[in-house]
Write an enzyme that holds these catalytic residues in place. Structure first.
Site, PDB file in Angstrom:
ATOM      1  N   THR A   1       0.826  -1.209   0.000  1.00 31.53           N
ATOM      2  CA  THR A   1       0.000   0.000   0.000  1.00 31.53           C
ATOM      3  C   THR A   1       0.855   1.251   0.000  1.00 31.53           C
ATOM      4  O   THR A   1       0.458   2.289  -0.531  1.00 31.53           O
ATOM      5  CB  THR A   1      -0.929  -0.022   1.234  1.00 31.53           C
ATOM      6  OG1 THR A   1      -1.828  -1.113   1.076  1.00 31.53           O
ATOM      7  CG2 THR A   1      -1.719   1.254   1.395  1.00 31.53           C
TER       8      THR A   1
ATOM      9  N   THR B   1       1.692  -4.264   4.238  1.00 35.74           N
ATOM     10  CA  THR B   1       1.513  -4.559   5.665  1.00 35.74           C
ATOM     11  C   THR B   1       1.007  -5.983   5.912  1.00 35.74           C
ATOM     12  O   THR B   1       1.202  -6.522   6.997  1.00 35.74           O
ATOM     13  CB  THR B   1       0.506  -3.588   6.317  1.00 35.74           C
ATOM     14  OG1 THR B   1      -0.762  -3.727   5.667  1.00 35.74           O
ATOM     15  CG2 THR B   1       0.978  -2.151   6.252  1.00 35.74           C
ATOM     16  N   ASP B   2       0.350  -6.576   4.893  1.00 35.98           N
ATOM     17  CA  ASP B   2      -0.370  -7.824   5.178  1.00 35.98           C
ATOM     18  C   ASP B   2       0.530  -8.991   5.581  1.00 35.98           C
ATOM     19  O   ASP B   2       0.144  -9.817   6.411  1.00 35.98           O
ATOM     20  CB  ASP B   2      -1.246  -8.217   3.968  1.00 35.98           C
ATOM     21  CG  ASP B   2      -2.497  -7.362   3.890  1.00 35.98           C
ATOM     22  OD1 ASP B   2      -2.770  -6.606   4.843  1.00 35.98           O
ATOM     23  OD2 ASP B   2      -3.219  -7.434   2.871  1.00 35.98           O
TER      24      ASP B   2
ATOM     25  N   SER C   1       1.315  -7.558  -0.873  1.00 37.46           N
ATOM     26  CA  SER C   1       2.060  -8.543  -0.078  1.00 37.46           C
ATOM     27  C   SER C   1       1.219  -9.730   0.354  1.00 37.46           C
ATOM     28  O   SER C   1       1.756 -10.726   0.844  1.00 37.46           O
ATOM     29  CB  SER C   1       2.746  -7.895   1.123  1.00 37.46           C
ATOM     30  OG  SER C   1       1.862  -7.756   2.208  1.00 37.46           O
TER      31      SER C   1
HETATM   32  C1  SIN Z   1      -0.217  -5.308   1.011  1.00 36.14           C
HETATM   33  O1  SIN Z   1       0.044  -5.946   2.032  1.00 36.14           O
HETATM   34  O2  SIN Z   1       0.535  -5.288   0.031  1.00 36.14           O
HETATM   35  C2  SIN Z   1      -1.496  -4.552   0.915  1.00 36.14           C
HETATM   36  C3  SIN Z   1      -1.952  -4.005   2.195  1.00 36.14           C
HETATM   37  C4  SIN Z   1      -1.017  -3.015   2.798  1.00 36.14           C
HETATM   38  O3  SIN Z   1       0.120  -2.814   2.420  1.00 36.14           O
HETATM   39  O4  SIN Z   1      -1.503  -2.359   3.767  1.00 36.14           O
END
Ligand code: SIN
Length: 314
Positions: free
Chosen positions: A16, A95-96, A62
């Site tokens: 993100t 973040t995932d 991710s």
């Molecule tokens: C991801 O993990 O690539 C999408 C969600 C995020 O980064 O918050």
């Protein structure tokens, strides 16, 4: 004071933090990893004039992270750390699965210099994105004297690579350090650590990881009301060499899964219990025979078991 002379290498993997939406106020319907990390760096005036390089390794959401990207990232970071002029590496990530990549690197990458992962909950096109400050904090941390090992800079907090867990799906304070809490904070461009940089004993398999396509298959299965042993049997039939059961409470496992775990063990598959609880882990050794993953979260336990199985091949 920060080491402003040394070179910082920023490696982008997507997420993100590099996401864009068609409408600025859309904080959910965006495309993660749409921008290269070079664009993120160029958009941050506070980084202008610093000795740094930006390289895009991947542009993944991710949630689609894979072992081949992990292997390439580990190799890429190691190569950058080996350059004498490089003081450390920042990795931008989604973040995932940030906690999984942080744990994988923590267990497999010798990092006498800092490797700081960072991410964002809001896309780069948001009216108030969190990525730029997180990226700035990560660079600050890498430049800080004494910094070493794998850490995460997020939301003004610093987490050790072992402790991170995502605890919220939308809020910008989406992470937590579990029982250990954060390692420190970054306040107005200055890190303040609550404890020393953690020691990072490498897993024995780190010396010979080999090709990711050959890494043993390890899956995670959650124990829940109405759990079915047939689900675990199906994982074994599909080639799992290890299974982590995310157990209830202190790692307790539905009896239907216990029976299936015994069948799997008979077929040479290693089954371990972790806890699906947000905090804690598995304390002590519950009465049945299933080995425990201790304080590791299910996703950490999966990585650890994969590495254990790799090491056992030698
Ligand atoms: C991801 O993990 O690539 C999408 C969600 C995020 O980064 O918050």
């Amino acid at each position: 004071m920060q080491n402003t002379a040394g070179r910082v290498v920023i490696i982008g993997t997507g997420g993100t933090i590099a996401g864009t939406a068609a409408r600025a106020d859309d904080l959910v319907g965006y495309t993660a990893g749409a921008l290269g990390v070079e664009q993120l760096v160029a958009a941050l005036p506070a980084l202008a004039g610093q000795a740094l390089e930006a390289h895009t390794l991947a542009q993944l959401d991710s949630s689609d992270m894979d072992h081949a990207t992990w292997a390439a990232l580990r190799e890429g970071v190691a190569a950058q750390l080996a350059r004498p002029e490089v003081v450390g590496v920042v990795v931008t990530h989604g973040t995932d699965t940030l906690e999984e990549t942080a744990y994988f690197l923590h267990r497999t990458l010798a990092a006498p210099k800092p490797v700081v992962l960072t991410a964002a909950m809001r896309p780069a096109t948001a009216p108030s994105p969190d990525g730029p400050q997180n990226l700035l904090d990560a660079v600050t941390l890498v430049r800080w004297p004494g910094a070493r090992g794998v850490a995460v800079a997020f939301g003004g907090q610093v987490y050790a690579g072992t402790d991170l867990r995502k605890v919220h799906g939308f809020r910008i304070d989406a992470f937590d350090g579990g029982d250990a809490g954060p390692l420190g904070v970054v306040e107005d461009g200055r890190p303040r650590l609550f404890r020393d940089w953690p020691d990072a004993p490498l897993h024995p398999a780190a010396q010979h990881l080999g090709e990711p396509a050959a890494w043993p298959v390890v899956d995670i299965l959650t124990s829940h009301a109405g759990a079915r042993g047939a689900t675990l049997d199906a994982l074994v039939a599909a080639g799992a060499r290890g299974i982590v059961i995310a157990g209830t409470g202190n790692g307790s496992v539905h009896q239907a899964l216990q029976a299936a775990a015994a069948r799997a063990a008979g077929a040479g598959v290693t089954v371990r219990r972790a806890s699906r609880c947000q905090l804690g882990g598995v304390v002590g050794a519950p009465a049945d025979a299933l080995p425990s993953a201790g304080v590791l979260t299910p996703v950490q336990a999966r990585i650890e078991l994969m590495l254990d199985l790799l090491a056992a091949r030698r």
